[in-house]
Design a protein around this motif. Sequence first.
Motif, PDB file in Angstrom:
ATOM      1  N   PRO A 152       0.840  -1.208   0.000  1.00 30.69           N
ATOM      2  CA  PRO A 152       0.000   0.000   0.000  1.00 30.69           C
ATOM      3  C   PRO A 152       0.872   1.255   0.000  1.00 30.69           C
ATOM      4  N   ALA A 153       0.421   2.273  -0.688  1.00 32.19           N
ATOM      5  CA  ALA A 153       1.156   3.538  -0.746  1.00 32.19           C
ATOM      6  C   ALA A 153       1.001   4.297   0.569  1.00 32.19           C
ATOM      7  N   LYS A 154       2.050   5.033   0.915  1.00 28.07           N
ATOM      8  CA  LYS A 154       1.977   5.902   2.086  1.00 28.07           C
ATOM      9  C   LYS A 154       1.010   7.047   1.795  1.00 28.07           C
ATOM     10  N   LYS A 155       0.583   7.731   2.849  1.00 28.75           N
ATOM     11  CA  LYS A 155      -0.366   8.837   2.679  1.00 28.75           C
ATOM     12  C   LYS A 155       0.205   9.963   1.814  1.00 28.75           C
ATOM     13  N   ASP A 156       1.523  10.194   1.921  1.00 29.09           N
ATOM     14  CA  ASP A 156       2.135  11.282   1.161  1.00 29.09           C
ATOM     15  C   ASP A 156       2.813  10.779  -0.122  1.00 29.09           C
ATOM     16  N   ALA A 157       2.387   9.630  -0.619  1.00 31.79           N
ATOM     17  CA  ALA A 157       2.995   9.024  -1.816  1.00 31.79           C
ATOM     18  C   ALA A 157       2.777   9.904  -3.048  1.00 31.79           C
ATOM     19  N   ALA A 158       3.717   9.819  -3.976  1.00 33.12           N
ATOM     20  CA  ALA A 158       3.616  10.558  -5.234  1.00 33.12           C
ATOM     21  C   ALA A 158       2.374  10.092  -5.998  1.00 33.12           C
ATOM     22  N   LYS A 159       1.611  11.058  -6.471  1.00 34.70           N
ATOM     23  CA  LYS A 159       0.385  10.741  -7.202  1.00 34.70           C
ATOM     24  C   LYS A 159       0.553  10.934  -8.709  1.00 34.70           C
ATOM     25  N   ASN A 160       1.601  11.681  -9.088  1.00 37.29           N
ATOM     26  CA  ASN A 160       1.841  11.925 -10.511  1.00 37.29           C
ATOM     27  C   ASN A 160       3.340  12.132 -10.731  1.00 37.29           C
ATOM     28  N   LEU A 161       3.720  12.328 -11.973  1.00 38.56           N
ATOM     29  CA  LEU A 161       5.147  12.460 -12.296  1.00 38.56           C
ATOM     30  C   LEU A 161       5.757  13.708 -11.666  1.00 38.56           C
ATOM     31  N   ASN A 162       4.988  14.767 -11.536  1.00 42.43           N
ATOM     32  CA  ASN A 162       5.499  15.970 -10.858  1.00 42.43           C
ATOM     33  C   ASN A 162       5.901  15.652  -9.421  1.00 42.43           C
ATOM     34  N   ASP A 163       5.029  14.919  -8.730  1.00 48.69           N
ATOM     35  CA  ASP A 163       5.323  14.530  -7.345  1.00 48.69           C
ATOM     36  C   ASP A 163       6.562  13.648  -7.282  1.00 48.69           C
ATOM     37  N   LEU A 164       6.653  12.687  -8.191  1.00 56.55           N
ATOM     38  CA  LEU A 164       7.802  11.776  -8.216  1.00 56.55           C
ATOM     39  C   LEU A 164       9.091  12.532  -8.516  1.00 56.55           C
ATOM     40  N   PHE A 165       9.019  13.481  -9.427  1.00 55.72           N
ATOM     41  CA  PHE A 165      10.161  14.320  -9.776  1.00 55.72           C
ATOM     42  C   PHE A 165      10.636  15.109  -8.556  1.00 55.72           C
ATOM     43  N   GLU A 166       9.711  15.764  -7.873  1.00 54.12           N
ATOM     44  CA  GLU A 166      10.066  16.551  -6.696  1.00 54.12           C
ATOM     45  C   GLU A 166      10.636  15.657  -5.596  1.00 54.12           C
ATOM     46  N   ASP A 167      10.021  14.513  -5.381  1.00 60.42           N
ATOM     47  CA  ASP A 167      10.486  13.581  -4.360  1.00 60.42           C
ATOM     48  C   ASP A 167      11.907  13.088  -4.679  1.00 60.42           C
ATOM     49  N   SER A 168      12.160  12.816  -5.947  1.00 62.64           N
ATOM     50  CA  SER A 168      13.488  12.359  -6.372  1.00 62.64           C
ATOM     51  C   SER A 168      14.535  13.458  -6.227  1.00 62.64           C
ATOM     52  N   LEU A 169      14.132  14.696  -6.462  1.00 58.59           N
ATOM     53  CA  LEU A 169      15.040  15.830  -6.240  1.00 58.59           C
ATOM     54  C   LEU A 169      15.423  15.939  -4.767  1.00 58.59           C
ATOM     55  N   LYS A 170      14.449  15.749  -3.885  1.00 58.71           N
ATOM     56  CA  LYS A 170      14.718  15.791  -2.441  1.00 58.71           C
ATOM     57  C   LYS A 170      15.717  14.707  -2.054  1.00 58.71           C
ATOM     58  N   ASP A 171      15.566  13.560  -2.659  1.00 58.49           N
ATOM     59  CA  ASP A 171      16.418  12.406  -2.400  1.00 58.49           C
ATOM     60  C   ASP A 171      17.877  12.689  -2.800  1.00 58.49           C
ATOM     61  N   ILE A 172      18.076  13.175  -4.015  1.00 61.01           N
ATOM     62  CA  ILE A 172      19.439  13.422  -4.497  1.00 61.01           C
ATOM     63  C   ILE A 172      20.039  14.653  -3.808  1.00 61.01           C
ATOM     64  N   TYR A 173      19.207  15.578  -3.393  1.00 60.00           N
ATOM     65  CA  TYR A 173      19.684  16.748  -2.645  1.00 60.00           C
ATOM     66  C   TYR A 173      20.297  16.278  -1.325  1.00 60.00           C
ATOM     67  N   TRP A 174      19.606  15.371  -0.633  1.00 60.04           N
ATOM     68  CA  TRP A 174      20.149  14.802   0.601  1.00 60.04           C
ATOM     69  C   TRP A 174      21.446  14.058   0.290  1.00 60.04           C
ATOM     70  N   ALA A 175      21.429  13.273  -0.789  1.00 59.49           N
ATOM     71  CA  ALA A 175      22.593  12.469  -1.156  1.00 59.49           C
ATOM     72  C   ALA A 175      23.818  13.334  -1.421  1.00 59.49           C
ATOM     73  N   GLU A 176      23.637  14.418  -2.158  1.00 64.69           N
ATOM     74  CA  GLU A 176      24.772  15.292  -2.477  1.00 64.69           C
ATOM     75  C   GLU A 176      25.303  15.974  -1.210  1.00 64.69           C
ATOM     76  N   LYS A 177      24.406  16.385  -0.327  1.00 59.50           N
ATOM     77  CA  LYS A 177      24.845  17.015   0.920  1.00 59.50           C
ATOM     78  C   LYS A 177      25.598  16.008   1.798  1.00 59.50           C
ATOM     79  N   ALA A 178      25.151  14.765   1.814  1.00 58.14           N
ATOM     80  CA  ALA A 178      25.840  13.724   2.578  1.00 58.14           C
ATOM     81  C   ALA A 178      27.207  13.442   1.970  1.00 58.14           C
ATOM     82  N   LEU A 179      27.285  13.501   0.656  1.00 58.84           N
ATOM     83  CA  LEU A 179      28.558  13.265  -0.037  1.00 58.84           C
ATOM     84  C   LEU A 179      29.573  14.361   0.281  1.00 58.84           C
ATOM     85  N   VAL A 180      29.105  15.592   0.400  1.00 58.78           N
ATOM     86  CA  VAL A 180      29.997  16.703   0.776  1.00 58.78           C
ATOM     87  C   VAL A 180      30.659  16.406   2.128  1.00 58.78           C
ATOM     88  N   LYS A 181      29.921  15.772   3.023  1.00 55.87           N
ATOM     89  CA  LYS A 181      30.470  15.423   4.335  1.00 55.87           C
ATOM     90  C   LYS A 181      31.374  14.193   4.279  1.00 55.87           C
TER      91      LYS A 181
END
Length: 194
Positions: free
Chosen positions: A26-55
């Motif tokens: 089952p999808a979480k309550k805040d799950a992506a409902k369309n490609l825009n949501d998935l795009f934004e969610d993926s940006l958040k993911d890689i943003y965290w990843a790049e910041k972690a990589l800097v460390k």
Amino acid sequence: MATTKTTTASKTKTATKSTASAKKTPAKKDAAKNLNDLFEDSLKDIYWAEKALVKALPKMIKNATNEKLKAAIEKHLAETENQVTRLEDCFKAIGKKAQAKKCDAMQGILDEGDSVIQETEAGTVRDAGIIAASQKVEHYEIATYGTLAAYAKILQESEALKILLQTLEEEKKCDELLTQLADTNLNSKAAKEK
């Protein structure tokens, strides 16, 4: 012929049975409902990843012994800092606030990189391990930025697409450089160490 048909039919039944017993997640309550949501969610993911990589990159630099490898990681650290800023620009381009969401994949890759450092003696063998760990990071980033660029193209986010493609090219070049370092006798030296 009959044996082949029976075997194929048996494999198909087994595969069907496995699929039937698998449950839909089952999808979480805040799950992506369309490609825009998935795009934004993926940006958040890689943003965290790049910041972690800097460390994480300074630890790799400190533990590397090959001067060319250290220089390559230092260069990529500077690029990664710019990539974090670029991702913030990407969020602005799509009208969203830059926000990081923990990237479990990058966390796992970084944890594995730490393990490589702990499980190898300082020197050429560790350098070979650092290159391998770094390339896992690069391959993850290449896959992620390629996917994000594809989403941006479909969503007609031209400014975001331009930003993402610039970073994608940097990641590919870094991966190529790491391969060259490994191939230009670093791996051969590591193979000779006892």
